[in-house]
Design a protein around this motif. Structure first.
Motif, PDB file in Angstrom:
ATOM      1  N   UNK A 103      -5.763   8.439  -0.566  1.00 30.25           N
ATOM      2  CA  UNK A 103      -6.479   8.977   0.162  1.00 30.25           C
ATOM      3  C   UNK A 103      -6.111  10.564   0.160  1.00 30.25           C
ATOM      4  N   UNK A 104      -4.902  10.975  -0.631  1.00 31.37           N
ATOM      5  CA  UNK A 104      -4.824  12.164  -0.562  1.00 31.37           C
ATOM      6  C   UNK A 104      -5.774  12.646  -1.741  1.00 31.37           C
ATOM      7  N   UNK A 107       1.089  -0.790   0.451  1.00 28.30           N
ATOM      8  CA  UNK A 107       0.316   0.370   0.543  1.00 28.30           C
ATOM      9  C   UNK A 107       0.816   1.695   0.050  1.00 28.30           C
ATOM     10  N   UNK A 108       2.584   1.154  -0.037  1.00 23.42           N
ATOM     11  CA  UNK A 108       2.934   2.168   0.379  1.00 23.42           C
ATOM     12  C   UNK A 108       2.665   3.963  -0.973  1.00 23.42           C
ATOM     13  N   UNK A 134      -8.575  11.687  -3.003  1.00 24.85           N
ATOM     14  CA  UNK A 134     -10.534  11.837  -2.564  1.00 24.85           C
ATOM     15  C   UNK A 134      -9.744  12.613  -1.328  1.00 24.85           C
ATOM     16  N   UNK A 189      -2.400   3.186  -1.130  1.00 21.35           N
ATOM     17  CA  UNK A 189      -3.204   4.325  -0.161  1.00 21.35           C
ATOM     18  C   UNK A 189      -3.286   5.647  -0.367  1.00 21.35           C
ATOM     19  N   UNK A 190      -1.015   5.612   0.067  1.00 18.85           N
ATOM     20  CA  UNK A 190      -1.428   7.539   0.070  1.00 18.85           C
ATOM     21  C   UNK A 190      -1.630   8.563  -1.277  1.00 18.85           C
TER      22      UNK A 190
END
Lengths: 466, 466, 466
Positions: free
Chosen positions: C16-17, C8-9, C19, C12-13
């Motif tokens: 998240x960012x 997820x390195x 969104x 995911x960021x």
């Protein structure tokens, strides 16, 4: 592992279904919305929505609700092998008791044309009555079947309602937070039940009758919630305005003082000055119990702190020096030590209430006297009110002890499926505990199975460290 | 295991009893019910029961109360061997601090004919002040005795009240949620204390200065409660009506945005993209801290989300890159990383508050200006208000650092019974941990005793699997 | 242990960012304070502060908030190796969903001059919508990456808002507690997603797809909070006064009756009469789901108890006899059994609501009819209202199933990083689990690594103690 008598396959369903069906039928026949929950009645008059008692009391109700289901439930999870039973049976008997209490209290608090009217205040009172049952549950924790607990709850709720009716309605006794009606009643009722159910060979299960690190952590969840929300508990049904406000604040300071007393006494009574989780989990709450009667009175924060401080001291001393004798001398096996948390602090609270009432003056209460001591406004003297308060304590003790004795005898009936002496304080007898779960738990309770290998025996430890 | 110096047998009882007796005496001499909790005063005037502030603020108070006792208490249970100390000492010092804060704040907030008047608002303020002490507790967690903690609380509460008085009363600074008075103050005070108490050989206890699976689960209970109730915290003492409503909502969105930033940054800064519980447990809360000053202002949800997002980013970066240097370079051993959760986000919140204040206009606030910026209504310019806000931050940092240094020196007194370097982060030194419990815990911390055998060493695992 | 796809390195960021930045931009462009949270608008008129809806609804909001973050989060921690993912991903997707829901619901509930106005009611609605996403999360628990969950949340929230708009706004359907819009929608949406994501080889992870003793204890925290606060959930957005009061009380009794039914059925359906934690944790809540539509109506406590009782019976039977077939026959792998807790009880609640609505009369509701059934006051017949209620259920099922199928297909995209069949129900793939932590947990899950070594084999225990 479970023999015929402790197998709940039919006993528990039959009990639950019969009780719930009776409840539903009686609710259908007797229970109506009150004028604040009924769509038509409420809209008949013109008033602000805020006049609806919901907005005065619902936040307090939810705090009380948390105390009943999380507070009591998790406080009892301190036992290493009884977490499911503590939270789970607490959940079951509370769900039953609050329904049954609605009927019993509604019946005694006065019917309206043959109907019981309910709303948020009756919900709070039902939770209060339930709390009393859960206190008794603490005395018999780990030694009773869920069927026994439901039977006990049915009788105890009924007697609670009778006692409450005598005190509050007939005698005009004040007891908003229930030092007498809830704590003293629940504690001595439970102590009498456990006395009648005395198990001479209970030490066969003593290896499970103690906590482990993680179970003490779960128990602290219960303790802290009870501690935090006790101001809401004591003020939940006091009069609107200054009364609710004052009661919450008195309880807040009583608990704070109690906590310092508890920590001090716990270290002082330990041979090596180490704090004992049993004291922290229980004695720190005694300040809430002791402020249950006088909390709504003009006790002052100063007075509240003295009461809380004394309650903490008494409670720790009880755990340390009295409980062992209760078991050895009086054959009272009090699993959670409810005598120290609810019994003695409840009696203290009743006495404080009687004294505080006996010195009430118009000079101090002014027009507020009518909220706190309506009987005094109607002409009763303060000292007489104090006398009635003391009488209320005596009656509560009498009904609790007598009722507990009778119910204890009833609960001895073998068919109710009590666990054998060798399998007390053990979830596995009434709960499906997965093999994984068993092993896991075995692993961290050092217990391989239900045989009685002593825990952490020296040589075991030695090999363990080789 | 406990030598004379760390034995609390007499030290803790003496400290608790002396402090509580002093509190009771001072309460008796100085504290009175305010007009909303006093039976006579309240009934002197005619008003709706709802005019009693209890109904405006009690639900918020209880949310704050949960944050103080469950939130802070369980957040710190992440340590594998310090669950009792985290929840238990949090409980003890909070119970003391809220009583002492009632006196200190009452004294500075203005006496009434030599008396301190208390009610729900003073209870909230006492809990706020207590929160500040608990933040400092986080910095020294596991390295101090309960006696040291009580002494620290006594001094810190006093200095908190002084700083709060200077900011809110003398300078007319706005800080409803305490970005400055609570978080910045508590964090830098605690960091200075832990700096003075620097332990060069703390690595002798490093095998316990980390979490295990179940302790991280308990810590999440604290995190989630802090996160959920932060809107109540920031709005608890803002003006009635739109102010409380707006503050709660701004905080709600600030926290939500902060949470996404935290998860993103946590994965981004991990070598293998795995989320780090330390970040989730702490950084996700920074959005509440950063909205503590500006939350009541017309920050808009949009602005709140930006602030929350930045707070989350800063906080994770702090845990990842700054904390190690604080320890190696500045010798600041910050157990819970309060600098990342309360320190930097607190400063950010103060700056955001200063900027937001400096652009306040009647066009935006209308009549509501009087609630948010009474000084501006009285003639102070918005930019001047912003300047005062910035000045407030500077003063807070100065008093916190200076105070922390002095108190740190006081706490070095050996008699207070600090744990040796080899037995930090260990419950067993101040708490009765049953043999079973010890074994259990040993079992699941891979730790046989208090020697420093490295955890889960490969060959152990190998034999473990034979 | 994590290969490229599940790392997820960056994934995911980035998710998240992007969104959160989109959310912030849209909030900046579209969202405004409503007249109760805006300083100027609120002070434009003269009114009591209590007219601010904050005081009617904020306590209920906080109860709902606890259900979303603690209730749902901990309810799913029953899995032995997925505690971080259960609470942690619940936290992440809820924090995202409540922001996105604010926009989607604001858009459909009507814009004001192109702006979305928000306050406590929109916050409650956002939490409600979030609850629906979390129900779907329960169906796919342990089998999805955080990126997949965020994508699912984005689409589900959008479809939720569409469905809610059709029911409440276009059809004038009543569903205050969301039996249809929240529970039925969330359950069948999630069931369809998990059907599309069917894993034929999921049994490779079956050794982790079960609970252990301590994980069941954590799950009970979630269960009890959901149970206690469900009255607040169902009454949070009903009309002021008798409606909120009645809804809370109906739910209270429905849940109590459901609990007795659950315990009875759990023992009855067990071969040895032992209670099953899965039933207690889930089925006891079905009474709240089933009272979600009719709770605000004049259902009477009697009716509520019957509904709750039936819901409990149906739910336990579903867990015992239906779930296995859903997996074997329909290839629906429902981790938490949301079909039994939210699906069937939601449909039951919708039907009860339709029936109760169809028999509504002015004689029973009086002037209160306008609060509960405004359409009937406007001339719609009660039976027609009942028909619309039934139509609402059909539409909800249709949108949920269709939407779930489409979203399921989208989530199959490999880049989203779903875990392989061998590493489902495992925190270690997305979370940093310290070696100590791993060992600890290994220790009490008897699981050495992710291979399928049988649990707690005798010789393992022996070597362990050598």
């Amino acid at each position: 592992m479970t023999d015929a008598s402790t197998n709940m396959r039919l006993k528990l369903p039959v009990t639950c279904f019969i009780l719930e069906i009776i409840l539903i039928i009686l609710f259908g026949a007797l229970v109506e919305y009150d004028h604040e929950t009924d769509a038509k009645l409420w809209h008949n008059q013109t008033h602000s929505d805020y006049d609806n008692d919901f907005y005065y009391r619902y936040p307090s109700f939810q705090d009380v609700h948390v105390m009943i289901f999380i507070g009591f439930g998790f406080l009892m999870t301190f036992l290493q092998r009884y977490g499911f039973g503590s939270v789970g049976f607490n959940f079951l008997i509370a769900a039953f008791a609050l329904q049954w209490a609605t009927l019993m209290q509604g019946f005694f608090h006065g019917m309206h044309h043959g109907k019981i009217h309910i709303g948020v205040e009756s919900m709070i009172n039902a939770d209060f009555c339930t709390g009393s049952v859960l206190i008794s549950f603490g005395a018999v924790l780990g030694k009773t079947s869920p069927v026994q607990l439901l039977i006990m709850a049915m009788f105890e709720v009924t007697l609670f309602a009778v006692n409450e009716y005598i005190l509050l309605t007939l005698l005009g006794v004040k007891d908003a937070g229930g030092s007498m009606t809830i704590h003293t009643f629940g504690a001595y009722f439970g102590l009498m039940v456990t006395r009648v159910l005395y198990r001479p060979n209970l030490d066969k299960s003593k290896n499970r009758n103690c906590s482990v690190y993680h179970s003490d952590m779960f128990a602290m969840i219960g303790t802290i919630y009870l501690w935090m929300f006790w101001p809401s508990f004591n003020s939940a049904i006091t009069a609107h305005g200054d009364d609710q406000h004052r009661t919450a604040m008195n309880t807040y300071y009583s608990l704070a003082a109690c906590t310092l007393a508890t920590y001090g006494m716990s270290a002082l009574t330990a041979h090596d000055g180490k704090l004992d989780m049993v004291h922290i989990q229980n004695a720190a709450l005694a300040g809430g119990v002791a402020a249950g009667t006088a909390g709504e009175m003009m006790l002052t924060p100063f007075g509240s702190m003295i009461v809380g401080f004394l309650a903490g001291v008494i409670s720790v001393l009880g755990f340390k020096y009295l409980s062992p004798h209760l078991e050895s001398k009086l054959k009272i096996q009090d699993t959670c030590g409810v005598h120290n948390l609810h019994g003695m602090p409840g009696v203290l609270g009743a006495i404080v209430g009687a004294v505080t009432a006996s010195v009430a003056t118009m000079d101090v209460y002014g027009e507020g006297m009518n909220d706190v001591f309506p009987e005094i406004v109607k002409g009763r003297s303060a000292s007489t009110q104090g006398g009635y308060q003391a009488l209320g304590l005596a009656i509560t003790l009498g009904i609790a002890l007598l009722g507990g004795a009778i119910v204890g005898v009833i609960l001895k009936t073998p068919i109710f499926g009590a666990p054998p002496d060798t399998i007390c304080f053990e979830d596995n007898i009434y709960w499906e505990v997965s093999l994984t779960g068993r092993e896991v738990d075995s692993d961290f309770t050092e217990q391989r199975d239900l045989t009685l290998t002593p825990y952490g025996s020296p040589q075991r430890l030695k090999t363990h460290h080789q």
